[in-house]
Design an enzyme around this catalytic site. Sequence first.
Site, PDB file in Angstrom:
ATOM      1  N   ASN A 201      23.827  50.728  11.023  1.00 49.12           N
ATOM      2  CA  ASN A 201      24.475  51.865  11.684  1.00 49.12           C
ATOM      3  C   ASN A 201      23.985  53.190  11.115  1.00 49.12           C
ATOM      4  O   ASN A 201      23.922  54.203  11.820  1.00 49.12           O
ATOM      5  CB  ASN A 201      25.992  51.764  11.520  1.00 49.12           C
ATOM      6  CG  ASN A 201      26.568  50.545  12.226  1.00 49.12           C
ATOM      7  OD1 ASN A 201      25.934  49.967  13.099  1.00 49.12           O
ATOM      8  ND2 ASN A 201      27.782  50.148  11.846  1.00 49.12           N
TER       9      ASN A 201
ATOM     10  N   GLU B  77      21.690  48.151  17.080  1.00 47.67           N
ATOM     11  CA  GLU B  77      22.950  47.889  17.802  1.00 47.67           C
ATOM     12  C   GLU B  77      23.297  49.001  18.805  1.00 47.67           C
ATOM     13  O   GLU B  77      24.403  49.544  18.805  1.00 47.67           O
ATOM     14  CB  GLU B  77      24.107  47.685  16.799  1.00 47.67           C
ATOM     15  CG  GLU B  77      23.901  46.456  15.946  1.00 47.67           C
ATOM     16  CD  GLU B  77      25.121  46.050  15.113  1.00 47.67           C
ATOM     17  OE1 GLU B  77      26.069  46.840  15.011  1.00 47.67           O
ATOM     18  OE2 GLU B  77      25.102  44.929  14.568  1.00 47.67           O
TER      19      GLU B  77
ATOM     20  N   GLU C 123      20.371  40.538  11.351  1.00 46.38           N
ATOM     21  CA  GLU C 123      21.621  40.713  10.605  1.00 46.38           C
ATOM     22  C   GLU C 123      22.454  39.447  10.792  1.00 46.38           C
ATOM     23  O   GLU C 123      22.785  39.090  11.928  1.00 46.38           O
ATOM     24  CB  GLU C 123      22.434  41.910  11.105  1.00 46.38           C
ATOM     25  CG  GLU C 123      21.905  43.244  10.635  1.00 46.38           C
ATOM     26  CD  GLU C 123      22.838  44.404  10.959  1.00 46.38           C
ATOM     27  OE1 GLU C 123      24.071  44.224  10.911  1.00 46.38           O
ATOM     28  OE2 GLU C 123      22.309  45.485  11.272  1.00 46.38           O
TER      29      GLU C 123
ATOM     30  N   GLN D 287      23.929  41.781   3.608  1.00 43.67           N
ATOM     31  CA  GLN D 287      22.791  42.528   3.135  1.00 43.67           C
ATOM     32  C   GLN D 287      22.372  41.953   1.777  1.00 43.67           C
ATOM     33  O   GLN D 287      22.774  40.831   1.486  1.00 43.67           O
ATOM     34  CB  GLN D 287      23.157  44.002   3.074  1.00 43.67           C
ATOM     35  CG  GLN D 287      23.562  44.533   4.467  1.00 43.67           C
ATOM     36  CD  GLN D 287      23.706  46.051   4.547  1.00 43.67           C
ATOM     37  OE1 GLN D 287      23.346  46.776   3.642  1.00 43.67           O
ATOM     38  NE2 GLN D 287      24.242  46.544   5.677  1.00 43.67           N
TER      39      GLN D 287
HETATM   40  O1  AHR Z   1      25.515  45.205   7.988  1.00 41.98           O
HETATM   41  C1  AHR Z   1      26.611  46.042   8.212  1.00 41.98           C
HETATM   42  C2  AHR Z   1      26.593  46.658   9.588  1.00 41.98           C
HETATM   43  O2  AHR Z   1      26.800  45.656  10.551  1.00 41.98           O
HETATM   44  C3  AHR Z   1      25.310  47.310  10.027  1.00 41.98           C
HETATM   45  O3  AHR Z   1      25.207  48.623   9.611  1.00 41.98           O
HETATM   46  C4  AHR Z   1      25.411  47.250  11.530  1.00 41.98           C
HETATM   47  O4  AHR Z   1      24.151  47.175  12.143  1.00 41.98           O
HETATM   48  C5  AHR Z   1      26.269  46.041  11.797  1.00 41.98           C
HETATM   49  O5  AHR Z   1      27.299  46.314  12.661  1.00 41.98           O
END
Ligand code: AHR
Length: 510
Positions: free
Chosen positions: A74, A175, A294, A354
């Site tokens: 994001n 996204e 992700e 992450q």
């Molecule tokens: O990984 C956390 C968030 O999850 C990222 O910033 C976004 O792309 C997703 O909604």
Amino acid sequence: MAKKYVKMVIDKEFKIAKIDKRIYGSFIEHLGRGVYEGIYQPGHPSADRDGFRKDVMELVKELNVPVIRYPGGNFVSNYFWEDGVGPVKERPKRLELAWRSLETNEVGLNEFAKWAKLVGSDVMMAVNLGTRGVSDACNLLEYCNHEAGTKYSDLRIGHGYKEPHKIKTWCLGNEMDGAWQLGSKTPEEYGRLAYETAKAMKLIDPEIELVSCGSSSTGMKTFPEWEAVTLEHTYDYADYVSLHQYFGNYNNDTANFLAKSMETEHFIKTVIATCDYVKAKKRGKKNINLSFDEWNVWYHSRRADDDAMKRKPWQKAPALLEDIYTFEDALLVGLMLITFIKHADRVKMACLAQLVNVIAPIMTKADGPAWKQTIYYPYLHASRYGRGTALQPVLYSTRHDTREYTDVFDVDAAVVYNEEAEEVTIFAVNRDLEDDIEFTCDIRSFDGYELIEHIILANGDLLAVNSAAKQTVEPKKAENTRIENGTLTTYLGKASWNVIRLGKNNMKEK
Ligand code: AHR
């Protein structure tokens, strides 16, 4: 009650595809303590001259992460990359709107590229298609990849980075279907913008690979229409489409939670079908492959984070998305990895979201050490032993039903054949919460292969967690695995992650 058991046949000729090592990728976003206090903390006892924490680097290196997506997430949808290059003292502070934090820009793309090289990872860069567009993406690419003699390549050189970063993989936004995303778009709006951006970027550097933005989750109302519409625009220039998926055990129903990887399977199959539909419609020749960039378990921290961002915005490196993972979370992470391996023919990249502190396998204490969460281990094992060719096993498993899913395999498994090392690895999760399950595998095709080891991650307490002080959940060796007359026999402990490694003749010491 009927006996639960699993039977498998593996054969070296039954190949799915060579595994692209990038399915063991990860992700670092300017979010919470991912960058600041995560990979970068000048003044920490383990920091190197550039302020990077060496204790974190060691753990990242152990994971052998082939590619790391950066800088968001994001965050990227309102990121001004120019803020993060040049003399650090002159870099502006910004209100970071995605996570309502303060971005100091002490770390930018050059520092990140340098760090990535130190840990042996390639960078996968995302461009801002939320609040910016074609020209900014072009400038960034020119800055990163062009040798010299132009405005932005010379700027990079002036900033002390003579060699271009040669970043191969680029995400066209993040996204963009999500209402929470800054500059979110309709499929038509995104498709047009991504097409124009991709076209221009490939003119600058035809060697790059591009990821067109897919749906943020299968739960989006526009899924999978989003993929169908946007890929029709981007098909000529895009190489991949992105998939994002996070799970949580919100109802405290572990059996149902562990069945969720069936949704990963469904997601992958639907996106492949949509890509192939677009290919047919365009009379195209190339496949669009999948970048599952992700994925993870994410729910422990959600409510507290929403409150924190509302109550105390604009802090530097606030503790956000710091899920402390349980043992059962590690099982689901293992199941998702198994699902990616089974789809190695189309899933070419996947990023565990992450890497450090933010929904991460690696955690740090600002005034203490870096430590391993439960989910570190299945990720480590898959990255370490999951290189080679994915084999198509014939798998029979007894099944069960859960609240949301029917015919859930008690055991799910994937097999990787590393021809070079002459090793075969079976990854298997026993989802059953009550019983150890007998597992037999016909390995006659692997003549002369012996057991190297059977690693197991198991814990009587599904909610056990690790901490900086204690590694409660750690892999152990299983001792009950035998090979006789071409059949491997073992018991997979109830609720367990298993890594069964075979090697050709006397490979035990490997
Ligand atoms: O990984 C956390 C968030 O999850 C990222 O910033 C976004 O792309 C997703 O909604």
